[in-house]
Design a protein around this motif. Structure first.
Motif, PDB file in Angstrom:
ATOM      1  N   SER A   1       0.839  -1.204   0.000  1.00 53.92           N
ATOM      2  CA  SER A   1       0.000   0.000   0.000  1.00 53.92           C
ATOM      3  C   SER A   1       0.875   1.256   0.000  1.00 53.92           C
TER       4      SER A   1
ATOM      5  N   LYS B   1       0.355  -2.173   4.500  1.00 49.70           N
ATOM      6  CA  LYS B   1      -0.407  -3.355   4.091  1.00 49.70           C
ATOM      7  C   LYS B   1       0.111  -3.896   2.754  1.00 49.70           C
TER       8      LYS B   1
ATOM      9  N   VAL C   1      -5.489  -9.283   2.149  1.00 53.78           N
ATOM     10  CA  VAL C   1      -4.701  -8.144   2.630  1.00 53.78           C
ATOM     11  C   VAL C   1      -4.066  -8.570   3.941  1.00 53.78           C
TER      12      VAL C   1
ATOM     13  N   ASN D   1      -1.103  -7.015   7.011  1.00 51.26           N
ATOM     14  CA  ASN D   1      -0.225  -5.930   7.449  1.00 51.26           C
ATOM     15  C   ASN D   1       1.227  -6.316   7.175  1.00 51.26           C
TER      16      ASN D   1
END
Length: 140
Positions: A46, A51, A67, A69
């Motif tokens: 991201s 992420k 998704v 982290n």
């Protein structure tokens, strides 16, 4: 996409690893708990670097968007589609744009749609429906 100091990648398809270019360190952030090779692809970090979105093959034609982290916590399945591919994050990191077919019939007729999905409520919205021949290289 901004210049990033880290790059997510898969290794032996059992791990999700991040290569930190500043320190040249390679960190394993997630190990799949199965004893077989896991087919996952298209990992994209991201914009805020917190992420990673990626696809996991669930069956012959079905892929699930996940998704996680970047510290390896909070692995979430977002959506399953037929022949899903591509991951592009919105600039606020709340949504992902991707391609795929929601039904086997659309897939067999080579109809691909472009979707945007909210990663919190997991609701997908069709942006372009049933484009014959496919859609590639999606981005915001």
């Amino acid at each position: 996409m901004p210049i990033q100091s880290e790059l997510p990648f898969n290794f032996v398809r059992k791990f999700i690893k991040i290569h930190n270019f500043k320190t040249d360190e390679i960190l394993t952030i997630y190990k799949f708990s199965v004893n077989v090779l896991v087919d996952f692809f298209s990992p994209v970090i991201s914009y805020d670097g917190k992420k990673i979105g990626f696809w996991l093959k669930e069956s012959m034609n079905k892929n699930a968007l996940y998704v996680i982290n970047t510290d390896g916590s909070d692995l979430k399945k977002i959506i399953t589609v037929v022949n899903g591919n591509g991951v592009a994050w919105s600039h606020d990191d709340r949504k992902i744009i991707f391609c795929g077919s929601l039904t086997e019939k659309d897939f067999l007729e080579k109809n691909t749609s472009l979707y945007v999905v909210d990663i919190e409520n997991k609701e997908a919205e069709v942006i372009i429906k049933n484009h014959v021949g496919g859609i590639t290289n999606q981005s915001w």
